[in-house]
Design a protein around this motif. Structure first.
Motif, PDB file in Angstrom:
ATOM      1  N   MET A 148       0.806  -1.215   0.000  1.00 36.77           N
ATOM      2  CA  MET A 148       0.000   0.000   0.000  1.00 36.77           C
ATOM      3  C   MET A 148       0.845   1.275   0.000  1.00 36.77           C
ATOM      4  O   MET A 148       1.933   1.332   0.577  1.00 36.77           O
ATOM      5  N   ASP A 149       0.312   2.300  -0.641  1.00 34.08           N
ATOM      6  CA  ASP A 149       0.822   3.659  -0.532  1.00 34.08           C
ATOM      7  C   ASP A 149      -0.052   4.347   0.508  1.00 34.08           C
ATOM      8  O   ASP A 149      -1.216   4.659   0.249  1.00 34.08           O
ATOM      9  N   PHE A 150       0.498   4.562   1.687  1.00 34.70           N
ATOM     10  CA  PHE A 150      -0.311   5.080   2.790  1.00 34.70           C
ATOM     11  C   PHE A 150      -0.596   6.579   2.666  1.00 34.70           C
ATOM     12  O   PHE A 150      -1.149   7.176   3.585  1.00 34.70           O
ATOM     13  N   LYS A 151      -0.238   7.161   1.515  1.00 29.48           N
ATOM     14  CA  LYS A 151      -0.694   8.511   1.192  1.00 29.48           C
ATOM     15  C   LYS A 151      -1.910   8.458   0.276  1.00 29.48           C
ATOM     16  O   LYS A 151      -2.547   9.474   0.024  1.00 29.48           O
ATOM     17  N   ASP A 152      -2.224   7.251  -0.225  1.00 29.76           N
ATOM     18  CA  ASP A 152      -3.360   7.071  -1.120  1.00 29.76           C
ATOM     19  C   ASP A 152      -4.564   6.616  -0.307  1.00 29.76           C
ATOM     20  O   ASP A 152      -4.830   5.431  -0.147  1.00 29.76           O
ATOM     21  N   THR A 156      -5.985   2.614   0.290  1.00 34.33           N
ATOM     22  CA  THR A 156      -5.439   1.989   1.490  1.00 34.33           C
ATOM     23  C   THR A 156      -6.495   1.664   2.533  1.00 34.33           C
ATOM     24  O   THR A 156      -6.395   0.647   3.232  1.00 34.33           O
ATOM     25  N   VAL A 157      -7.539   2.491   2.633  1.00 36.74           N
ATOM     26  CA  VAL A 157      -8.533   2.290   3.686  1.00 36.74           C
ATOM     27  C   VAL A 157      -9.306   0.986   3.524  1.00 36.74           C
ATOM     28  O   VAL A 157      -9.920   0.497   4.475  1.00 36.74           O
ATOM     29  N   PHE A 158      -9.276   0.404   2.327  1.00 36.57           N
ATOM     30  CA  PHE A 158     -10.040  -0.814   2.070  1.00 36.57           C
ATOM     31  C   PHE A 158      -9.385  -2.072   2.630  1.00 36.57           C
ATOM     32  O   PHE A 158     -10.072  -3.022   2.983  1.00 36.57           O
ATOM     33  N   PHE A 159      -8.062  -2.113   2.706  1.00 40.00           N
ATOM     34  CA  PHE A 159      -7.368  -3.394   2.729  1.00 40.00           C
ATOM     35  C   PHE A 159      -6.881  -3.849   4.097  1.00 40.00           C
ATOM     36  O   PHE A 159      -6.511  -3.046   4.947  1.00 40.00           O
ATOM     37  N   GLY A 160      -6.883  -5.182   4.254  1.00 38.90           N
ATOM     38  CA  GLY A 160      -6.344  -5.834   5.435  1.00 38.90           C
ATOM     39  C   GLY A 160      -5.576  -7.071   5.024  1.00 38.90           C
ATOM     40  O   GLY A 160      -5.507  -7.427   3.842  1.00 38.90           O
ATOM     41  N   ASP A 161      -4.993  -7.753   6.001  1.00 39.75           N
ATOM     42  CA  ASP A 161      -4.165  -8.933   5.768  1.00 39.75           C
ATOM     43  C   ASP A 161      -4.815 -10.161   6.398  1.00 39.75           C
ATOM     44  O   ASP A 161      -5.456 -10.065   7.455  1.00 39.75           O
ATOM     45  N   GLY A 162      -4.613 -11.326   5.787  1.00 40.93           N
ATOM     46  CA  GLY A 162      -5.157 -12.546   6.356  1.00 40.93           C
ATOM     47  C   GLY A 162      -4.936 -13.736   5.444  1.00 40.93           C
ATOM     48  O   GLY A 162      -4.418 -13.593   4.329  1.00 40.93           O
ATOM     49  N   ALA A 205      24.711   1.273 -14.310  1.00 41.86           N
ATOM     50  CA  ALA A 205      25.088   0.668 -13.033  1.00 41.86           C
ATOM     51  C   ALA A 205      24.085   0.991 -11.940  1.00 41.86           C
ATOM     52  O   ALA A 205      24.060   0.338 -10.894  1.00 41.86           O
ATOM     53  N   ASP A 206      23.241   1.993 -12.172  1.00 40.26           N
ATOM     54  CA  ASP A 206      22.250   2.394 -11.180  1.00 40.26           C
ATOM     55  C   ASP A 206      20.949   1.594 -11.290  1.00 40.26           C
ATOM     56  O   ASP A 206      20.045   1.767 -10.477  1.00 40.26           O
ATOM     57  N   ASN A 207      20.846   0.750 -12.297  1.00 41.47           N
ATOM     58  CA  ASN A 207      19.614  -0.019 -12.458  1.00 41.47           C
ATOM     59  C   ASN A 207      19.390  -0.942 -11.264  1.00 41.47           C
ATOM     60  O   ASN A 207      20.301  -1.639 -10.819  1.00 41.47           O
ATOM     61  N   TYR A 208      18.169  -0.920 -10.761  1.00 39.08           N
ATOM     62  CA  TYR A 208      17.786  -1.795  -9.658  1.00 39.08           C
ATOM     63  C   TYR A 208      16.276  -1.958  -9.730  1.00 39.08           C
ATOM     64  O   TYR A 208      15.563  -0.972  -9.959  1.00 39.08           O
ATOM     65  N   PRO A 209      15.758  -3.186  -9.590  1.00 40.83           N
ATOM     66  CA  PRO A 209      14.301  -3.369  -9.751  1.00 40.83           C
ATOM     67  C   PRO A 209      13.500  -2.625  -8.692  1.00 40.83           C
ATOM     68  O   PRO A 209      13.836  -2.631  -7.508  1.00 40.83           O
ATOM     69  N   LYS A 210      12.440  -1.988  -9.140  1.00 40.70           N
ATOM     70  CA  LYS A 210      11.532  -1.264  -8.251  1.00 40.70           C
ATOM     71  C   LYS A 210      10.102  -1.673  -8.595  1.00 40.70           C
ATOM     72  O   LYS A 210       9.760  -1.853  -9.754  1.00 40.70           O
ATOM     73  N   THR A 211       9.277  -1.806  -7.579  1.00 35.80           N
ATOM     74  CA  THR A 211       7.877  -2.158  -7.802  1.00 35.80           C
ATOM     75  C   THR A 211       6.978  -0.985  -7.438  1.00 35.80           C
ATOM     76  O   THR A 211       7.335  -0.158  -6.593  1.00 35.80           O
ATOM     77  N   ASP A 212       5.820  -0.921  -8.092  1.00 34.91           N
ATOM     78  CA  ASP A 212       4.873   0.133  -7.747  1.00 34.91           C
ATOM     79  C   ASP A 212       3.915  -0.358  -6.667  1.00 34.91           C
ATOM     80  O   ASP A 212       3.733  -1.554  -6.463  1.00 34.91           O
ATOM     81  N   ALA A 213       3.324   0.589  -5.965  1.00 36.28           N
ATOM     82  CA  ALA A 213       2.355   0.269  -4.917  1.00 36.28           C
ATOM     83  C   ALA A 213       1.026  -0.119  -5.541  1.00 36.28           C
ATOM     84  O   ALA A 213       0.778   0.097  -6.735  1.00 36.28           O
ATOM     85  N   PHE A 214       0.158  -0.691  -4.724  1.00 39.12           N
ATOM     86  CA  PHE A 214      -1.185  -1.029  -5.183  1.00 39.12           C
ATOM     87  C   PHE A 214      -1.908   0.240  -5.609  1.00 39.12           C
ATOM     88  O   PHE A 214      -1.811   1.288  -4.960  1.00 39.12           O
ATOM     89  N   ALA A 215      -2.666   0.135  -6.698  1.00 39.54           N
ATOM     90  CA  ALA A 215      -3.477   1.269  -7.160  1.00 39.54           C
ATOM     91  C   ALA A 215      -4.739   0.732  -7.822  1.00 39.54           C
ATOM     92  O   ALA A 215      -4.728  -0.348  -8.427  1.00 39.54           O
TER      93      ALA A 215
END
Length: 325
Positions: A148-152, A156-162, A205-215
């Motif tokens: 989650m992006d906790f600024k979104d 974010t308000v929808f989700f939980g873990d389980g 040399a700066d390449n490094y994998p990055k993932t996006d947040a849920f949207a």
């Protein structure tokens, strides 16, 4: 001999940390009144103690195994449905297999987002009916909080873990519980997405994998689901010579309470027929149906009952599985 599939145990597990709407309001611009009015959610569980998806899945599996006279060594197949895996490799299912020491089981993940449990059950059913496997463990587990992006505040308000788990067994056809199914996919990469890794545009040399947040495009998701899913359910049941009245219990994806209410209204069915744990667990993605099934299984005597599982999620992927107990 013709074989069928029977659920012989179910369980669910959630992290211990309860996150209320007021807790979220303390870190983002929202409030309890808005969240409850738009989603029906009062609280959710979040993995704030370092538990990852494989940990939740393992706990749910152990709780299911504890209900019956089986050991991990008896399990032939482990399927984990998730779109918040521990990582791309190894699979979360492989980590669960290791944690359980299920030495005879082979394991893999299925990624169909919030429709995962329905697709996992459908897949396990085919393996069981093949006659090569006697016991399969189907687990749906999500740690949505880590994506989650906790600024979104809109997502974010929808989700939980389980996590939820069932053990299915090969049985004679007259004991079969999986009656019918229908699965669909409509390719759409933008309405809901999470964890995308961009390809390279240059060698550096700066390449490094990055993932996006849920949207997600929340309004579009609501519109698509409420237009498509009631029609899907009605047509699926009609193909089985059934009407919505003939189903005893519905377990849909626990997206939010307003969507479930809308589906019930369009099917002209009482909410008492609809299992709903989203109020206190939030949207737990693929785990929601598995968790709700376990709660229903503990609360109700399902003997002689028809239960419809309907999942829908990113992809856009959706499907229904009809169970007869």
């Amino acid at each position: 001999m013709t074989l069928g599939t029977k659920i012989i145990a179910s369980a669910h597990y959630v992290p211990s940390d309860v996150v209320t709407n007021d807790d979220l309001a303390a870190i983002m611009e929202t409030n309890d009144e808005w969240i409850q009015a738009h989603t029906g959610i009062k609280e959710r569980r979040m993995s704030l103690q370092g538990e990852n998806t494989s940990d939740l899945a393992t706990q749910a599996a152990r709780l299911a195994l504890a209900q019956i006279d089986l050991t991990p060594a008896d399990i032939d197949l482990i399927i984990v449905t998730t779109f918040t895996p521990d990582g791309l490799a190894p699979s979360t299912a492989a980590l669960v297999q290791r944690n359980l020491q299920a030495e005879h089981a082979w394991a893999y993940d299925i990624s169909t987002a919030c429709a995962g449990f329905v697709f996992g059950m459908s897949t396990a059913d085919k393996f069981i009916r093949s006659g090569q496997y006697k016991y399969a463990l189907v687990i749906s587990a999500e740690v949505n909080s880590k994506m989650m992006d906790f600024k979104d505040r809109t997502s974010t308000v929808f989700f939980g873990d389980g996590a939820g788990a069932v053990i299915v067994s090969a049985v004679d056809e007259d004991e079969n519980q999986v009656v019918a199914e229908r699965m669909r996919t409509i390719g759409d990469a933008e309405v809901v997405h999470s964890g995308r890794v961009a390809p390279l545009t240059e060698l550096s040399a700066d390449n490094y994998p990055k993932t996006d947040a849920f949207a997600q495009l929340g309004r579009q998701v609501f519109t698509e689901v409420t237009e498509l899913i009631p029609q899907h359910i009605t047509e699926f049941l009609a193909d089985q010579n059934l009407s919505p009245d003939d189903v005893d219990f519905y377990i849909t994806h626990q997206a939010n309470l307003r969507i479930i209410e809308n589906i019930a209204d369009q099917l002209v069915q009482p909410m008492a027929k609809f299992a709903a744990n989203v109020v206190y667990y939030g949207n737990t993605s693929s785990a929601g149906i598995a968790m709700a099934f376990d709660e229903l299984n503990r609360k109700e005597d399902l003997t002689g009952k028809k239960v419809l599982l309907t999942g829908f999620g990113a992809g856009f992927t959706y499907g229904s599985l009809l169970l007869q107990f």
